[in-house]
Enzyme design. Structure first.
Site: not given
Ligand code: 0RA
Length: 654
Positions: A516, A518, A520
């Site tokens: 992803d 993002d 994380d």
């Protein structure tokens, strides 16, 4: 420090300004050749080549520092992406060059390879792509201005595409000395003209560690960002920085700084409680990725001295297993930097030092210091040899675990992991495997892929924390076993008992990490990169590892749709679609792969024709490893600081 003084004296009696004449300038070659085949001189005309121009200019100033005459260097990126490199050295000579009937400055600027050779005591880089000279920068710039402060005056000469726009002229008086080079890379040569601040800063910082006592500063006039670097301790500070938050096994780095024959040897090393080996090596300030004779000399001294100490002190009586070279390097972080007058670079990427005389020089210099260290610090030396014993024991345990896992796999039919959706092609050259975070994104990728050449291996959550795990645990971890079997690589041992990665049966030549977009996701990428860095380094070195770049935005207005990968593209698309009615434009922010359907994932992130992939190089992986240790290490303060700093960024971009 002695060395610098000696150099200065030599220079003063053999190389006064008047001395610098025709004899010292050789090899005439036209700059047209450089413009015709820029790649031959600076490697490439992409962003790497563009940045190379800066390093070429900075190298000259660093040579002046190594000669003992320059303490400050400043690098400025101007608003139009032109560059200024300024130093307070002696200034390029401006007097007449009799044979060529030009000023020395003009010769240095317009004749290939003319800049060097004036001073036998500096370490110029002859091989490889470095050291092609400032004249290459001139040839590849549509404008260059050289300003010299010397002999109480300010001299200026300007050039376009390497050709002088006029003679050197005096524009004023000066009470200092130095060289100020400003250049604007030629848009007809380079594919991109945009300088990356972070890239420049990374190298500038490294250069300041490698050249202690030198002040280097950076200013980016496009953003107002500025940083300056100065290292008093040099490599001693560098190893501490590289070691991040790892727990040290000895209080201070062991430090070597000597000169033997014409070779200058500087080494700093520290042991920590981890199981990793990190040796960074340099020749004349250039990173030697593949090591070479200097690293060989270092390793041999390490094994020789600590083996002797382990035996003499009785510590090795405990030893049940035979010991291998790499046991002496577990938990070691070291920087080996040599300055060699005529370096020979070998290997595919010219990242390996070849000069054979350097091995014994480094081995002797380092050996002497290590012997001393053991005598003066018996408790710390004992801690090191005890760790060597642990390393040997762990290596044997790991071998057993590995053999067990491999045997089990053979018994189970040697099949591929159940979670792997393999591609139909069996040709590794065309095959790719995507390591995808999470089963759901894995499912989407499976639907979206080109099943002929693309395989999908979903990874569940965070793979094993490779920082803390002992090696034998690694092989028992399900996700990690899957990566080994899916890729078809295995760890074996060579004749010395050192581990090597067998990649002969690598099943995919592209391994793509897809997470992803993002915070994380970027942690997981760091984690996976760290794993590759530590256990599958040859794949990074061979250029097999990539990071997928999913888009950050989808901009829509009516039927118009465009994916955007950064803020700049988003702004441009919003403007283009919206005109003066930007509120009619819909901006969709992607954070997770799961927010795209299979078709979107294919067209943005997986389709070889349209996607963007980032090739992982060893520097990226090194940095990932450092960041990772900081996040996972036991010592809290740097970790907290790091998380706080990055949380700031996370909020800004959310
Ligand atoms: C040739 C001779 C001398 C200095 C330099 C070149 C020199 C070149 C560059 C390029 C960037 N900064 C530089 N600083 C110095 C020495 C001449 C003397 O004896 O004074």
């Amino acid at each position: 420090m002695d060395m610098v003084k000696e150099t200065q004296e030599n220079l003063q009696d053999s190389n006064s300004a008047d001395d610098y004449g025709a004899d010292n300038i050789q090899a005439l070659e036209g700059l047209e050749a450089v413009r015709k085949r820029p790649g031959m001189y600076i490697g490439s005309t992409d962003t790497k080549g563009l940045h190379h121009l800066v390093w070429e200019a900075v190298d000259n100033s660093i040579d002046e520092h190594l000669a003992g005459y320059c303490s400050h260097i400043e690098v400025i990126v101007h608003a139009d992406n032109s560059i200024t490199v300024k130093d307070n050295g002696r200034g390029i000579p401006t007097g007449m060059h009799h044979k060529l009937q030009k000023s020395a400055l003009e010769v240095v600027m317009t004749v290939l390879h003319a800049g060097g050779k004036f001073d036998k005591n500096t370490y110029k880089v002859s091989g490889g792509l470095h050291g092609v000279g400032i004249s290459c920068v001139n040839a590849l710039s549509d404008y260059l201005r050289a300003e010299i402060h010397r002999e109480g005056k300010i001299f200026v000469q300007e050039f376009a595409k390497g050709k002088p726009l006029g003679d050197v002229r005096v524009i004023g008086e000066s009470s200092t000395t130095g060289t100020i080079i400003t250049f604007r890379p030629d848009a007809t040569i380079f594919e991109t003209l945009i300088y990356e601040y972070e890239l420049l800063v990374r190298r500038v910082k490294e250069l300041s560690y490698l050249n202690k006592g030198l002040h280097i500063s950076m200013l980016d006039e496009r953003t107002g960002k500025a940083e300056s670097f100065f290292s008093e301790g040099g490599l001693q500070e560098f190893v501490r920085y590289l070691d991040g938050a790892k727990k040290p096994l000895i209080a201070d780095p062991i430090y070597v700084m000597t000169r033997r024959d014409d070779v200058e040897v500087e080494v700093a090393m520290i042991y920590n409680e981890s199981y990793q080996e990190n040796i960074y090596s340099y020749v004349n300030n250039i990173h030697t990725r593949e090591g070479g004779t200097h690293v060989r000399g270092f390793r041999s001294a390490l094994a020789r001295v600590f083996k002797q100490y382990g035996e003499d002190s009785g510590a090795f009586k405990k030893l049940k297993e035979e010991i291998s070279g790499e046991d002496f390097r577990e938990g070691l972080t070291a920087v080996v930097s040599v300055k060699v007058p005529e370096p020979q670079f070998k290997g595919q990427t010219k990242g390996e030092l070849g000069n054979s005389e350097v091995t014994s020089i480094v081995s002797q210099c380092v050996g002497d210091v290590l012997k001393n260290f053991c005598e003066e610090n018996p408790r710390e030396a004992r801690r090191i040899v005890d760790k060597v014993i642990l390393a040997a024991t762990a290596r044997h345990a790991a071998r057993k675990a590995r053999e067990m896992v491999q045997r089990k796999n053979v018994l189970a039919g040697g099949g591929l992991p159940g979670k792997l959706a393999d591609c139909s092609s069996k040709d590794p050259h065309e095959s790719e495997v995507f390591l995808v975070e999470g089963d759901s994104a894995g499912g989407t990728a499976k639907q979206g892929r080109n099943r002929h050449i693309q395989a999908i291996l979903p990874l569940r959550g965070k793979i094993l924390n490779v920082e803390k795990a002992m090696e034998h645990k690694i092989y028992e971890n399900e996700e990690i076993k899957n990566i080994f079997t899916a890729l078809g690589v295995s760890i074996e041992e060579d004749d010395n008992g050192d581990r090597i990665l067998n990649i002969n049966k690598l099943r995919y030549h592209k391994v793509v990490i897809m997470t992803d977009a993002d915070v994380d996701g970027s942690h997981i990428t760091t984690l996976i990169l760290t794993f590759f860095f530590r256990y599958m380094k040859p794949l990074i070195e061979n250029g097999n590892i990539y990071i997928a770049a999913p888009p950050l935005y989808l901009i829509k207005k009516g039927k118009n749709e465009r994916y955007c990968w950064n803020e700049e593209e988003r702004r441009a698309a919003t403007e283009e679609f919206g005109g003066n009615n930007e509120s009619a434009v819909k901006v969709q922010r992607y954070k997770g792969l799961g927010e795209m359907n299979a078709e979107q994932l294919w067209e943005t992130t997986m389709d070889p024709e349209r996607r963007m992939l980032r090739l992982v190089n060893i520097d990226d992986a090194m940095e990932a490893d450092r960041v990772f240790s900081m996040l996972m290490g036991d010592e809290v303060p740097p970790r907290r600081q790091f998380i706080e700093e990055n949380a700031k960024y996370a909020n800004v971009d959310a």
